[in-house]
Design an enzyme around this catalytic site. Structure first.
Site, PDB file in Angstrom:
ATOM      1  CG  ASP A 170      19.265  20.713  -4.093  1.00 29.14           C
ATOM      2  OD1 ASP A 170      19.759  20.309  -3.031  1.00 29.14           O
ATOM      3  OD2 ASP A 170      19.945  21.006  -5.095  1.00 29.14           O
ATOM      4  CE  LYS A 195      28.556  21.217  -3.118  1.00 26.18           C
ATOM      5  NZ  LYS A 195      28.172  20.416  -4.282  1.00 26.18           N
TER       6      LYS A 195
END
Length: 381
Positions: A170, A195
């Site tokens: 990730d 994000k």
């Protein structure tokens, strides 16, 4: 092509002859066939859409992979990756995970017959003893959310190769601007595009990127079949956001470094977790495997009362979930992002009622420090 240019001109495919600078939004569910058994290359938007394809091509080049898939959320992306595994398979994962990943693994994947061991992957010596005959993959967050632990990706990739395991990383916190896990040996990179990639707190998205064509074909089949592809308009928002990724992240990192050092000097702050501090345990590894430290800081205050006062007293910095946008956001992990993790596990990792997570934006760093200084001084009264 340099990365900054790649973010703006990373896919030069043109879909019309109008000269439009902005990529068209192909807001269509389906496409007409020119003839029986013939296709324009696009049949149905669930499978592929020109706007989403443009975005995916940019991500592929940014991460230096062979294919990227754009999903409706980061959790949809991780859920699709979990479909690579079968009942009886075992996965080793970082023990400081985003709460949504923890929830997926322990409430959905376990139900589907997949088992997990969670371990501090910052300590590579803890990984191999957990490998079983049915272990299939390693799932790594680095830096982790919210405790900012750093895993040596080249080291963990060596373990994965030795035991023929899939390595999934990730990369949400650093993005390919600061860190490229595929070049360090990962097989799959995952992002919450909501994000830093999107960067404006205005849309939700997720990505899966891989460096292997066979693996990409498997993931494409899952992508098409489970149907969580990113919509055309949201794809356009991500294309727009990525154009400014380098300048946003440079400013966020600059601000975060100043704020982290300021926090270290404050009496009511008992611990500061920021990878860019020379005192951070993962500082040297980060220097080796990444080109930046990012804009995320977690810090522990002296009491639960102080934590609540900060959350309720901030105005410029907003008390909200998520991260990576141009606006600074502060989060209470124990109630928000990690609220579903059992209290004993949270506390063991330091995710207590005194821990706050700050996503540093691109505002004036002086204004951000003035805000934090004000709320900290108010807690004394």
């Amino acid at each position: 092509m340099d990365f900054e240019t790649l973010c703006i001109h990373g896919n030069n495919n043109k879909y019309d002859n109008t000269g439009a600078i902005s990529v068209p939004i192909f807001q269509t569910a389906t496409f007409a066939h020119p003839g029986v058994g013939e296709s324009t290359g696009y049949d149905y938007t669930r499978q592929q859409n020109p706007t989403r394809e443009h975005l995916e091509n940019i991500l592929t080049r940014m991460e230096e992979g062979v294919d990227a898939m754009a999903f409706s959320s980061g959790m949809a992306a991780i859920s699709a990756v979990m479909e690579l595994f079968s009942p009886g398979d075992h996965i080793i994962a970082s023990d400081d995970l985003y709460g949504g990943s923890h929830r997926l693994f322990h409430h959905i994947s376990i139900k589907n017959g997949i088992s997990f061991d969670l371990v501090d992957t910052a300590d590579l010596s803890l990984i191999e003893p957990l490998i079983r005959t049915n272990t299939r993959a390693l799932f790594i967050e680095t830096p982790t959310n919210p405790m900012m632990q750093v895993t040596d990706l080249a080291g963990v990739a060596e373990i994965a190769r030795k035991h023929q395991l899939l390595l999934m990383v990730d990369n949400t916190f650093l993005t390919p601007y600061f860190q490229k896990p595929l070049k360090l040996g990962a097989d799959i990179v995952i992002h919450s595009g909501t994000k830093y990639l999107g960067g404006h707190n205005d849309t939700i998205a997720g990505f899966v990127v891989t460096r292997d064509k066979t693996l990409a074909d498997k993931l494409r089949f899952i992508f098409k079949t489970t149907g969580a592809g990113l919509a055309p308009f949201d794809s356009w928002l991500l294309i727009r956001g990525i154009k400014t990724l380098p300048i946003r992240m440079d400013r966020q990192q600059q601000n975060a470094g100043v704020i982290a050092r300021w926090l270290c000097q404050q009496e009511r702050i008992k611990a500061v977790h920021y990878v860019g501090l020379e005192s951070h345990p993962g500082y040297q590894i980060s220097k080796r495997q990444a080109t930046g430290f990012g804009g995320m800081i977690s810090f522990e205050v002296d009491s639960e009362k102080t934590a609540h006062h900060i959350l309720e007293g901030v105005k410029l910095i907003q008390y909200a979930e998520s991260l990576g946008g141009v606006e600074s956001l502060i989060t209470y992990p124990m109630l928000q992002t990690h609220g579903d993790i059992p209290e004993e596990q949270r506390e063991a990792k330091g995710i207590n009622n005194r821990l706050l997570r700050l996503s540093v934006g691109i505002e004036s760093v002086n204004d951000l420090i003035d805000e934090l200084d004000r709320v900290l001084k108010e807690t004394v009264q």
